[in-house]
Design a protein around this motif. Structure first.
Motif: not given
Length: 192
Positions: A134-159
């Motif tokens: 579970v803790l490792s998944e938090v790291v995984l999704f922090a990295g993945g969603l952060s990068w998606l937020a950069v690409l989409t310019h929206s954290f809501a869209q990244a989520a």
């Protein structure tokens, strides 16, 4: 006269140990590559549902922090040079590392390293493995969603692209990886 023989044996043992570790790391990276081939593209998100995360967690939980980190770093290098190790739904190579799944991929060594580090700090139990997952998944999704937020310019869209559709599957992957890992640890202890 006995000393040169023992030195030679020590060097031979060290060489054997490092050869074994290298084989384990390469095999683990190939295991994750095999897991990546089990992919279900989803029409409403650029992030596919894949078995990769299960492989990453299992490698970290069973091999420990150093070998897990090394195996997933090797995996990224293999993919970056064009080997077909990433999920087949993406473009492959460096383009995949820079695409929608890039943040998840680049987090993999840290995910495996953290899972292994937590497992190394106590008794190998299902609860510890599940918590590490579970803790490792938090790291995984922090990295993945952060990068998606950069690409989409929206954290809501990244989520929307990278989180909501995957939570249930990740719970199953964490549970399965924790169960397989602790089962493997018990088998290894019985053999010793």
């Amino acid at each position: 006269m006995a000393k040169p023989t023992s030195i030679a044996l020590d060097r031979g043992n060290r060489a054997l140990y490092w050869a074994e570790q290298a084989a384990i790391v390469v095999s683990a990276s190939l295991f994750v590559a095999l897991c990546a081939q089990v992919t279900v593209p989803l029409p409403f998100t650029p992030v596919p549902l894949t078995l990769q995360n299960f492989g990453v967690l299992l490698v970290g939980l069973t091999l420990g922090s150093r070998c897990g980190f090394a195996a997933l770093t090797l995996y990224l290098v293999e993919g970056a040079v064009g080997m077909p190790v990433f999920n087949p739904a993406g473009p492959g190579g460096v383009a995949q590392l820079l695409g929608a799944t890039g943040g998840f991929l680049l987090a993999y060594p840290f995910v495996a390293g953290l899972a292994g580090w937590i497992m190394e700090r106590g008794k190998a139990s299902f609860a510890r493995a599940a918590a590490a997952g579970v803790l490792s998944e938090v790291v995984l999704f922090a990295g993945g969603l952060s990068w998606l937020a950069v690409l989409t310019h929206s954290f809501a869209q990244a989520a929307r692209f990278g989180l909501y559709w995957f939570v249930f599957a990740e719970v199953i992957k964490v549970t399965l990886a924790a169960g397989v890992s602790t089962g493997w640890q018990r088998v290894r202890k019985e053999q010793v």
